[in-house]
Design a protein around this motif. Structure first.
Motif, PDB file in Angstrom:
ATOM      1  N   GLY A 163     -25.085 -47.769  -8.432  1.00  0.00           N
ATOM      2  CA  GLY A 163     -23.731 -47.148  -9.031  1.00  0.00           C
ATOM      3  C   GLY A 163     -23.463 -45.569  -9.509  1.00  0.00           C
ATOM      4  O   GLY A 163     -21.955 -44.923  -9.205  1.00  0.00           O
ATOM      5  N   PHE A 164     -24.381 -45.827 -10.590  1.00  0.00           N
ATOM      6  CA  PHE A 164     -24.407 -43.967 -11.427  1.00  0.00           C
ATOM      7  C   PHE A 164     -25.048 -42.921 -10.222  1.00  0.00           C
ATOM      8  O   PHE A 164     -24.830 -42.165 -10.906  1.00  0.00           O
ATOM      9  CB  PHE A 164     -24.709 -43.880 -12.324  1.00  0.00           C
ATOM     10  CG  PHE A 164     -23.507 -44.832 -14.165  1.00  0.00           C
ATOM     11  CD1 PHE A 164     -23.117 -44.311 -14.315  1.00  0.00           C
ATOM     12  CD2 PHE A 164     -24.081 -46.395 -13.693  1.00  0.00           C
ATOM     13  CE1 PHE A 164     -22.023 -44.976 -14.574  1.00  0.00           C
ATOM     14  CE2 PHE A 164     -23.466 -46.889 -14.018  1.00  0.00           C
ATOM     15  CZ  PHE A 164     -22.000 -45.585 -14.971  1.00  0.00           C
ATOM     16  N   LEU A 165     -26.437 -43.490  -9.387  1.00  0.00           N
ATOM     17  CA  LEU A 165     -27.041 -42.024  -8.908  1.00  0.00           C
ATOM     18  C   LEU A 165     -26.318 -41.203  -8.015  1.00  0.00           C
ATOM     19  O   LEU A 165     -26.973 -39.951  -7.821  1.00  0.00           O
ATOM     20  CB  LEU A 165     -28.078 -43.347  -7.870  1.00  0.00           C
ATOM     21  CG  LEU A 165     -28.883 -42.739  -7.527  1.00  0.00           C
ATOM     22  CD1 LEU A 165     -30.338 -42.865  -8.982  1.00  0.00           C
ATOM     23  CD2 LEU A 165     -29.883 -44.017  -6.923  1.00  0.00           C
ATOM     24  N   THR A 166     -25.132 -41.337  -7.372  1.00  0.00           N
ATOM     25  CA  THR A 166     -24.902 -40.446  -6.629  1.00  0.00           C
ATOM     26  C   THR A 166     -23.595 -39.680  -7.546  1.00  0.00           C
ATOM     27  O   THR A 166     -22.806 -38.744  -6.919  1.00  0.00           O
ATOM     28  CB  THR A 166     -23.499 -41.694  -4.986  1.00  0.00           C
ATOM     29  OG1 THR A 166     -22.182 -42.474  -6.848  1.00  0.00           O
ATOM     30  CG2 THR A 166     -24.722 -42.362  -4.899  1.00  0.00           C
ATOM     31  N   ASP A 167     -23.432 -39.779  -8.682  1.00  0.00           N
ATOM     32  CA  ASP A 167     -23.097 -39.116 -10.034  1.00  0.00           C
ATOM     33  C   ASP A 167     -21.096 -38.788  -9.210  1.00  0.00           C
ATOM     34  O   ASP A 167     -20.520 -38.028  -8.990  1.00  0.00           O
ATOM     35  CB  ASP A 167     -23.280 -37.578  -9.982  1.00  0.00           C
ATOM     36  CG  ASP A 167     -22.872 -37.126 -10.475  1.00  0.00           C
ATOM     37  OD1 ASP A 167     -22.161 -37.787 -11.724  1.00  0.00           O
ATOM     38  OD2 ASP A 167     -22.815 -35.610 -11.062  1.00  0.00           O
ATOM     39  N   PRO A 168     -20.839 -40.570  -9.009  1.00  0.00           N
ATOM     40  CA  PRO A 168     -19.271 -40.186  -8.591  1.00  0.00           C
ATOM     41  C   PRO A 168     -18.112 -39.881  -9.537  1.00  0.00           C
ATOM     42  O   PRO A 168     -18.673 -40.170 -10.484  1.00  0.00           O
ATOM     43  CB  PRO A 168     -19.047 -41.835  -8.070  1.00  0.00           C
ATOM     44  CG  PRO A 168     -19.909 -42.363  -8.982  1.00  0.00           C
ATOM     45  CD  PRO A 168     -21.059 -41.295  -9.136  1.00  0.00           C
ATOM     46  N   GLU A 169     -17.191 -39.416  -9.283  1.00  0.00           N
ATOM     47  CA  GLU A 169     -15.968 -38.610  -9.485  1.00  0.00           C
ATOM     48  C   GLU A 169     -15.752 -39.960 -10.639  1.00  0.00           C
ATOM     49  O   GLU A 169     -15.128 -39.889 -11.562  1.00  0.00           O
ATOM     50  CB  GLU A 169     -15.323 -37.961  -8.978  1.00  0.00           C
ATOM     51  CG  GLU A 169     -14.955 -36.906  -8.192  1.00  0.00           C
ATOM     52  CD  GLU A 169     -13.738 -36.702  -7.706  1.00  0.00           C
ATOM     53  OE1 GLU A 169     -13.111 -36.687  -8.072  1.00  0.00           O
ATOM     54  OE2 GLU A 169     -14.749 -35.522  -6.825  1.00  0.00           O
ATOM     55  N   ILE A 170     -15.286 -40.866 -10.117  1.00  0.00           N
ATOM     56  CA  ILE A 170     -14.550 -42.031 -10.077  1.00  0.00           C
ATOM     57  C   ILE A 170     -15.650 -43.096  -9.571  1.00  0.00           C
ATOM     58  O   ILE A 170     -15.874 -43.246  -8.688  1.00  0.00           O
ATOM     59  CB  ILE A 170     -12.918 -42.257  -9.847  1.00  0.00           C
ATOM     60  CG1 ILE A 170     -12.848 -41.306  -9.446  1.00  0.00           C
ATOM     61  CG2 ILE A 170     -12.767 -43.669 -10.133  1.00  0.00           C
ATOM     62  CD1 ILE A 170     -10.749 -40.843  -9.153  1.00  0.00           C
ATOM     63  N   LEU A 171     -15.858 -44.511 -10.468  1.00  0.00           N
ATOM     64  CA  LEU A 171     -16.918 -45.427 -11.037  1.00  0.00           C
ATOM     65  C   LEU A 171     -16.270 -46.460 -11.310  1.00  0.00           C
ATOM     66  O   LEU A 171     -15.511 -46.896 -12.027  1.00  0.00           O
ATOM     67  CB  LEU A 171     -18.238 -45.286 -11.575  1.00  0.00           C
ATOM     68  CG  LEU A 171     -19.265 -46.247 -11.556  1.00  0.00           C
ATOM     69  CD1 LEU A 171     -19.675 -46.286 -10.219  1.00  0.00           C
ATOM     70  CD2 LEU A 171     -19.839 -45.830 -12.594  1.00  0.00           C
ATOM     71  N   PHE A 172     -16.231 -47.550 -10.034  1.00  0.00           N
ATOM     72  CA  PHE A 172     -15.779 -49.090 -10.713  1.00  0.00           C
ATOM     73  C   PHE A 172     -16.413 -50.149 -11.116  1.00  0.00           C
ATOM     74  O   PHE A 172     -17.570 -50.283  -9.841  1.00  0.00           O
ATOM     75  CB  PHE A 172     -14.591 -49.835  -8.974  1.00  0.00           C
ATOM     76  CG  PHE A 172     -13.847 -48.561  -9.113  1.00  0.00           C
ATOM     77  CD1 PHE A 172     -12.370 -48.373  -9.572  1.00  0.00           C
ATOM     78  CD2 PHE A 172     -14.061 -47.309  -8.211  1.00  0.00           C
ATOM     79  CE1 PHE A 172     -10.883 -47.304  -9.088  1.00  0.00           C
ATOM     80  CE2 PHE A 172     -12.817 -46.338  -7.563  1.00  0.00           C
ATOM     81  CZ  PHE A 172     -11.689 -46.702  -8.182  1.00  0.00           C
ATOM     82  N   LEU A 173     -16.273 -50.653 -12.070  1.00  0.00           N
ATOM     83  CA  LEU A 173     -17.432 -51.657 -12.159  1.00  0.00           C
ATOM     84  C   LEU A 173     -16.538 -52.776 -12.402  1.00  0.00           C
ATOM     85  O   LEU A 173     -16.100 -53.177 -13.443  1.00  0.00           O
ATOM     86  CB  LEU A 173     -17.753 -51.602 -13.648  1.00  0.00           C
ATOM     87  CG  LEU A 173     -18.330 -49.815 -13.396  1.00  0.00           C
ATOM     88  CD1 LEU A 173     -19.147 -49.227 -15.309  1.00  0.00           C
ATOM     89  CD2 LEU A 173     -20.212 -49.998 -12.948  1.00  0.00           C
ATOM     90  N   ASP A 174     -17.180 -53.672 -11.191  1.00  0.00           N
ATOM     91  CA  ASP A 174     -16.620 -54.798 -11.339  1.00  0.00           C
ATOM     92  C   ASP A 174     -16.768 -56.184 -12.639  1.00  0.00           C
ATOM     93  O   ASP A 174     -18.699 -56.489 -11.342  1.00  0.00           O
ATOM     94  CB  ASP A 174     -15.877 -55.452 -10.040  1.00  0.00           C
ATOM     95  CG  ASP A 174     -15.394 -56.691  -9.534  1.00  0.00           C
ATOM     96  OD1 ASP A 174     -14.591 -57.503 -10.508  1.00  0.00           O
ATOM     97  OD2 ASP A 174     -15.268 -57.165  -8.600  1.00  0.00           O
ATOM     98  N   GLU A 175     -17.013 -56.562 -13.374  1.00  0.00           N
ATOM     99  CA  GLU A 175     -17.336 -57.731 -14.175  1.00  0.00           C
ATOM    100  C   GLU A 175     -18.800 -57.016 -14.791  1.00  0.00           C
ATOM    101  O   GLU A 175     -20.082 -58.048 -13.951  1.00  0.00           O
ATOM    102  CB  GLU A 175     -17.541 -59.254 -13.275  1.00  0.00           C
ATOM    103  CG  GLU A 175     -15.722 -59.347 -13.144  1.00  0.00           C
ATOM    104  CD  GLU A 175     -15.473 -60.034 -14.218  1.00  0.00           C
ATOM    105  OE1 GLU A 175     -16.200 -60.313 -15.359  1.00  0.00           O
ATOM    106  OE2 GLU A 175     -14.408 -60.709 -13.849  1.00  0.00           O
ATOM    107  N   PRO A 176     -19.077 -56.280 -14.864  1.00  0.00           N
ATOM    108  CA  PRO A 176     -20.371 -55.278 -14.874  1.00  0.00           C
ATOM    109  C   PRO A 176     -21.650 -56.417 -15.780  1.00  0.00           C
ATOM    110  O   PRO A 176     -22.915 -56.146 -15.716  1.00  0.00           O
ATOM    111  CB  PRO A 176     -19.916 -54.117 -15.445  1.00  0.00           C
ATOM    112  CG  PRO A 176     -18.932 -54.476 -15.430  1.00  0.00           C
ATOM    113  CD  PRO A 176     -18.097 -54.954 -15.291  1.00  0.00           C
ATOM    114  N   THR A 177     -21.407 -56.719 -16.613  1.00  0.00           N
ATOM    115  CA  THR A 177     -21.764 -57.838 -17.986  1.00  0.00           C
ATOM    116  C   THR A 177     -21.883 -59.085 -17.727  1.00  0.00           C
ATOM    117  O   THR A 177     -22.316 -60.067 -18.068  1.00  0.00           O
ATOM    118  CB  THR A 177     -21.824 -57.290 -19.069  1.00  0.00           C
ATOM    119  OG1 THR A 177     -20.096 -57.636 -19.344  1.00  0.00           O
ATOM    120  CG2 THR A 177     -22.102 -55.703 -19.267  1.00  0.00           C
TER     121      THR A 177
END
Ligand code: ATP
Ligand code: MG
Length: 341
Positions: A163-177
């Motif tokens: 998710g972070f690899l593309t250095d997104p402006e906005i990152l959406f994490l749906d229940e990341p843990t």
């Protein structure tokens, strides 16, 4: 249009229509989101906290342009999710917890490298980022492991890195843990926080039904239940609403017919939640003041209920949820299960 906002929604709604397959008649309508108004500035780590079925994933799907709203509008990075999805997609990324993405035969590095190629990242830059992100999340020693050989927690860490690899402006994490053990969940949270420290203009929207995660990690939290945002503020401010109350946690022996309702009839008791535990029960009390406590203890004594342990505690986001919804989040989830056809 406010360009300082990473995400903005206005009376956003989504109704799912369940049709009878043969007759195509509408059998049931599910209101998954209703009049959601959010303004999330750039640089914020924003949390959506709510029980199963609250509408969290539906909101994320709309904001990531995967699902159309049925009412209202939403803008992401300044663009309309319905009219300008192609402007939004290169600027965002999304990771869902519990997903089993990745090609099992490929190593961690190969999986991530391939994904970076989809986004057109130059190979050398991709490798640099992969190594750095794996190191930050504590997965560098698995860089050459086949992703099928990773444990659930480690695979989830790989997905987060994706998710972070593309250095997104906005990152959406749906229940990341979701489903991670305590240590892995902590690593993921620290990783997200540190990434935002290094990239202060980036925005993260995450969903969770873990109170502690919302409390410890997020700058602001929206509490969502049955498709509606009930409150939206910093965790501190949300809890501050309850500061005037006195909260007690009391471990008792068998309740002997005692109920929350009996205790709530005592003047000064705002809320009494009784939860059966192994060999006894736990009583969560919200009192208007400490002075209401002796009356509660008298009622317990009348019923031969003994107090094993009593603590006064600070408000948590769970208390805020109970205050807003009238019941704990675990119970709000149960209701949703019963609703299912
Ligand atoms: N494709 C669909 N068709 C019909 N109803 C749906 C669909 N997807 C979700 N729903 C319903 O919409 C409501 C919101 O679901 P959603 O998945 O957005 O909740 P959630 O907060 O992400 O829940 P969870 O914590 O379980 O992931 C629920 O009542 C759900 O049953
Ligand atoms: Mg969900």
């Amino acid at each position: 249009m406010n360009t300082d906002l990473a995400i903005e929604t206005h009376n956003l709604g989504r109704i799912y229509t369940i049709r009878n397959r043969r007759e195509r008649r509408v059998r049931r309508e599910i209101v998954a989101l209703q009049d959601v108004n959010l303004q999330i500035p750039r640089g914020e780590l924003f949390g959506l906290l709510g029980p199963n079925g609250a509408g969290k994933t539906t909101l994320i799907k709309i904001l990531t342009t995967l699902l159309a709203p049925t009412s209202g509008w939403a803008r992401v990075a300044g663009y309309d999710v319905v009219r300008e999805p192609q402007k939004i997609r290169p600027r965002i990324n999304m990771v869902s917890g519990g997903e089993s993405s990745g090609y099992g035969l490929l190593t961690v590095r190969e999986n991530l490298w391939m994904f970076a190629q989809f986004y057109g990242l130059p190979s050398r830059e991709a490798n640099r980022r992969i190594e750095e992100l794996l190191r930050r999340i504590g997965l560098e020693d698995r860089i050459h492991t086949k992703s099928s050989d990773l444990s659930t927690g480690l695979r989830q860490k790989m997905n987060i890195v994706r998710g972070f690899l593309t250095d997104p402006e906005i990152l959406f994490l749906d229940e990341p843990t979701l489903g991670l053990d305590v240590n892995a969940a902590r690593d993921v949270r620290r990783f997200v926080r540190e990434w935002l420290d290094v990239h202060p203009d980036r925005t993260v929207l995450l969903t969770t039904h873990y109170m502690v995660e919302a409390d410890e990690l997020c700058d602001r939290v929206a509490i969502i239940n049955q498709g509606q945002v009930l409150a939206c503020d910093s965790p501190e401010n949300l809890k501050r609403r309850l500061e005037r109350d006195a909260l007690f946690e009391i471990e008792i022996t068998s309740p002997n017919g005692l109920t929350g309702a009996i205790l709530e009839a005592i003047p000064g008791v705002r809320r009494a939640l009784l939860t059966e535990t192994n060999g006894g029960a736990r009583l969560d009390l919200t009192l208007v003041a400490d002075s209401a406590l002796p009356d509660v203890i008298s009622v317990l004594t009348e019923r031969s209920v003994r107090v094993r342990h009593l603590t006064k505690r600070e408000p948590t986001l769970e208390d805020v949820f109970v205050e807003l919804v009238g019941k704990p989040m675990a119970e709000a989830e149960k209701r949703e299960d019963e609703d299912e056809p």
